[in-house]
Scaffold this motif. Sequence first.
Motif, PDB file in Angstrom:
ATOM      1  N   LEU A 116       0.833  -1.330  -0.138  1.00 47.02           N
ATOM      2  CA  LEU A 116      -0.045   0.026   0.030  1.00 47.02           C
ATOM      3  C   LEU A 116       0.840   1.128   0.114  1.00 47.02           C
ATOM      4  O   LEU A 116       0.607   2.292  -0.649  1.00 47.02           O
ATOM      5  N   SER A 125      -3.574   4.213  -6.455  1.00 46.77           N
ATOM      6  CA  SER A 125      -4.658   3.808  -5.367  1.00 46.77           C
ATOM      7  C   SER A 125      -4.471   2.133  -5.324  1.00 46.77           C
ATOM      8  O   SER A 125      -4.827   1.803  -6.445  1.00 46.77           O
ATOM      9  N   ARG A 127      -6.054  -1.307  -2.976  1.00 49.30           N
ATOM     10  CA  ARG A 127      -6.683  -1.905  -2.015  1.00 49.30           C
ATOM     11  C   ARG A 127      -6.269  -3.267  -1.859  1.00 49.30           C
ATOM     12  O   ARG A 127      -6.233  -4.175  -2.801  1.00 49.30           O
ATOM     13  N   SER A 136      -7.095  -0.288   2.936  1.00 54.35           N
ATOM     14  CA  SER A 136      -6.617   0.703   2.043  1.00 54.35           C
ATOM     15  C   SER A 136      -6.034   1.969   2.966  1.00 54.35           C
ATOM     16  O   SER A 136      -6.277   1.890   4.073  1.00 54.35           O
TER      17      SER A 136
END
Length: 215
Positions: A116, A125, A127, A136
């Motif tokens: 992450l 981004s 997750r 996240s």
Amino acid sequence: MGKIRNHCTIVSGAPNDNINFLKENIDANSFIIAADCGYIKLQKADIKPDLIIGDFDSARRPDIDCEIMTFPVEKAYSDTFNCVVEAIDRGYNTIDIFFAIGGNRFDHTYSNLLILEYCRQRNVSCRLIDDNNRLSLIIGKRTIKKEYRYFSLFAYLCDCHGVTIEGAYYDQSFYNLDSMDMMAYDNFAQSNRIIGTECTICVEDGVLLLVESND
């Protein structure tokens, strides 16, 4: 004109094999990468990957009509991390990683958790998702919906300042504060619940790890 960036899905090899969850939640229009034996989960879900990356120490190299990148067993990084690097190199700026949490090897889970930060530093981004958890990062402000039963917050790799929560059972007023500071070792913001349909979380300085979870 710059490179067009979109969504990549990586299916990793953690023991969780809730195939129905994968079928119902994967973005079929995304670029799909299988990390080593993750391709077996995709086969069970009747989903064809666009790319398979692995050393194939936990599953044989598949005979399948798609691109395959093979790494030696003795290598610096995990198959899942190599998938992330390849996805970013190909221009994807949104990455979902399925089945990268849990199993007997906590070092694998923690290694995937650090992905992450690797993505955040590259403005990607990311997750980590399975049927019980979604992990996240929050930078600045995020509104989350009531899709999981609980959510927890942790200061991620650094101290966080000016944390506020709106729309949840526990917020800063529980501590008689206008905003909260969370140190990297704090663990007091666990098992919170959204009151209505959504909740807004803000952090003025630092990065929060958001863990949405079910029992």
